[in-house]
Design an enzyme around this catalytic site. Structure first.
Site, PDB file in Angstrom:
ATOM      1  N   GLU A 152       0.377  -1.522   0.098  1.00 56.37           N
ATOM      2  CA  GLU A 152      -0.048  -0.310  -0.058  1.00 56.37           C
ATOM      3  C   GLU A 152       0.913   1.538   0.105  1.00 56.37           C
ATOM      4  O   GLU A 152       1.825   1.506   0.018  1.00 56.37           O
ATOM      5  CB  GLU A 152      -0.587  -0.063   1.666  1.00 56.37           C
ATOM      6  CG  GLU A 152      -1.541  -0.862   1.288  1.00 56.37           C
ATOM      7  CD  GLU A 152      -2.675  -1.591   2.154  1.00 56.37           C
ATOM      8  OE1 GLU A 152      -4.065  -1.407   2.439  1.00 56.37           O
ATOM      9  OE2 GLU A 152      -2.021  -1.089   3.531  1.00 56.37           O
ATOM     10  N   CYS A 201       0.912  -1.305  16.409  1.00 57.48           N
ATOM     11  CA  CYS A 201       1.273  -1.127  14.759  1.00 57.48           C
ATOM     12  C   CYS A 201       0.247  -1.621  14.196  1.00 57.48           C
ATOM     13  O   CYS A 201       0.645  -3.241  14.237  1.00 57.48           O
ATOM     14  CB  CYS A 201       2.373  -1.077  14.060  1.00 57.48           C
ATOM     15  SG  CYS A 201       2.454  -0.244  11.970  1.00 57.48           S
ATOM     16  N   SER A 223      10.593   6.274  15.137  1.00 59.82           N
ATOM     17  CA  SER A 223       9.258   6.192  15.842  1.00 59.82           C
ATOM     18  C   SER A 223      10.004   5.683  16.463  1.00 59.82           C
ATOM     19  O   SER A 223      10.845   4.485  17.567  1.00 59.82           O
ATOM     20  CB  SER A 223       8.765   4.808  14.883  1.00 59.82           C
ATOM     21  OG  SER A 223       9.105   4.882  13.574  1.00 59.82           O
ATOM     22  N   ASN A 244      -4.235   5.629  15.589  1.00 66.03           N
ATOM     23  CA  ASN A 244      -5.197   5.385  15.243  1.00 66.03           C
ATOM     24  C   ASN A 244      -5.972   3.895  15.385  1.00 66.03           C
ATOM     25  O   ASN A 244      -4.790   3.187  14.977  1.00 66.03           O
ATOM     26  CB  ASN A 244      -5.027   5.272  13.711  1.00 66.03           C
ATOM     27  CG  ASN A 244      -4.013   6.695  12.883  1.00 66.03           C
ATOM     28  OD1 ASN A 244      -5.474   7.499  13.144  1.00 66.03           O
ATOM     29  ND2 ASN A 244      -3.167   7.810  12.485  1.00 66.03           N
ATOM     30  N   CYS A 264      -1.263   6.628   9.910  1.00 62.95           N
ATOM     31  CA  CYS A 264      -0.360   5.692  10.481  1.00 62.95           C
ATOM     32  C   CYS A 264      -0.292   5.105  10.930  1.00 62.95           C
ATOM     33  O   CYS A 264      -1.632   4.333  12.018  1.00 62.95           O
ATOM     34  CB  CYS A 264       0.268   7.741  11.399  1.00 62.95           C
ATOM     35  SG  CYS A 264       1.813   6.546  12.398  1.00 62.95           S
TER      36      CYS A 264
END
EC number: 2.1.1.192
Length: 408
Positions: free
Chosen positions: A122, A149, A260, A337, A380
């Protein structure tokens, strides 16, 4: 001795045609030196090679063509020979999704290259008034298993080649009308003027520094002044903390760096970002302090996802300030998210603002990232390709090939 080739029958002529089952070599992603070698291998005279490389480079990366037949200043004979041996075709676009906020997500399909079947990744485009940012993937899946994640829940399938990394940029420029003489799609949200894609971030699927050589080559091509010509100050690579390659990134690529981070204590970061067990905070921050060219105008970005009751206390904010002392830095606070099956919640907005204010008062810019593309799982930490459906037997076969050194 003269060699005579029989071309008198259809059968004999068929023997001279290229085998359709043999994959053509991609030209996208080759360095100039590799492209010169490729041209020499098909009989381009040595005195012409450098000129032909310049022509190809212009057509591929300035004009954005994906068909040799459109290279009008190259002879028809050479175009036919190039088409016989090489490919510059774009990957298949399996799906294009457009968010309510203008964010676009493409699901792209690439050849197996040892994976048993085609693989998918993606790529996300995020438009703003003054810039357009493309989020590029470096691997199919990820090895890092960061607990918050979505991509980390997809097992590693394979590295992307330099060409496949660049293909994501080329596809996006195609779809947005960002090559000369191309039209922007009706209704597309893009920057008010200039280029549609002004920035690229290596923040898609995968850990880019676990695919260092391919990422390096792709980014050097992307920043080449005679081609795609993206400024290195507009290219950002995000890593979870592969410390040895952070040093190499600064020395060999020279782009902007993002870390990160997500936690300020080793115990918690070991859980959230397991690579911390191998490269703990002290080693990571030492590598950041040594990154070449740091200044207030060239800062490292530290990404910090806000997880309710996990890493969002004001004590965490104070420790963050202490850890980053002496590093020219910006801190991106990322509201978590959500994705199906996640065990975490996003911090309350009021708490995020308090955290940001404390960090800001200490002298660090601490913007709160506006969530983009949530409705199409393009935000994200939400990327995850359909390649996760690869059968276990196929994945084990690929892993065996990679261990044996045959995978990309």
């Amino acid at each position: 001795m003269t060699l005579t080739i029989d071309t008198s029958t259809p059968e004999s002529r068929a023997l001279l045609r290229p085998d359709p089952t043999v994959e053509k070599k991609p030209l996208i992603g080759l360095s100039r030196e590799e492209m010169a070698q490729a041209l020499a291998s098909i009989g381009v005279p040595e005195r012409q090679v450098n000129m032909r490389v310049r022509q190809l480079w212009h057509w591929l990366y300035v004009r954005g063509v994906s068909d040799f037949s459109r290279m009008f200043n190259i002879s028809k004979e050479l175009r036919a020979k190039l088409d016989e041996h090489f490919t510059i075709a774009r990957p298949e676009i399996v799906e294009e999704q457009i968010s309510q906020d203008g964010t676009r997500k493409w699901l792209l399909r690439f050849p197996p290259r040892g994976a048993g079947r085609p693989v998918e990744v993606e790529t996300v485009y995020i438009p703003e008034e003054d810039r357009g940012t493309l989020c590029i993937s470096s691997q199919v899946g990820c090895t890092l298993t960061c607990s918050f994640c979505h991509t980390g829940t997809q097992k590693m399938v394979r590295n992307l080649t330099a060409g496949e990394i660049l293909d994501q940029l080329l596809i996006a420029r195609d779809r947005l009308g960002d090559f000369p003489d191309a039209d922007t799609p009706d209704g597309a949200i893009v920057p008010a003027e200039g280029r549609k894609i002004t920035n690229i971030v290596m923040m898609g699927m995968g850990e880019p520094l676990y695919n260092f050589e391919n990422v390096k080559q792709a980014l050097l091509v992307a920043s080449d002044g005679d081609g795609l010509s993206l400024s290195k100050r507009r290219i950002t690579l995000s890593t979870s903390g592969v410390v040895p390659e952070i040093y190499r990134t600064g020395e060999e690529i020279g782009i902007m760096l993002a870390i990160s981070l997500h936690a300020v204590r080793d115990e918690l970061r070991n859980e959230l970002v397991p690579i911390n067990k191998k490269y703990p905070l002290k080693d990571l921050l030492d590598a950041c302090r040594a990154y070449p060219g740091l200044s207030n105008a060239r800062r490292i970005t530290f990404e910090y996802v806000m997880l309710k009751g996990v890493n969002d206390s004001l004590d965490d904010a104070r420790e963050l300030v202490r850890l980053l002392k002496g590093i020219p830095a910006k801190i991106n606070l990322i509201p978590f998210n959500p994705w199906p099956g996640s065990a975490y919640e996003c911090s309350d907005w009021e708490q995020i603002e308090k955290f940001a204010e404390l960090v800001n008062r200490a002298g660090y810019a601490s913007p709160i990232r506006t969530p983009r593309g949530r409705d199409i799982l393009a935000a994200c930490g939400q990327l995850k390709s359909a390649s996760e459906r690869m059968k276990k037997t196929e994945r084990l076969k690929l892993e065996a090939m990679m261990i044996a050194g045959h995978g990309d």
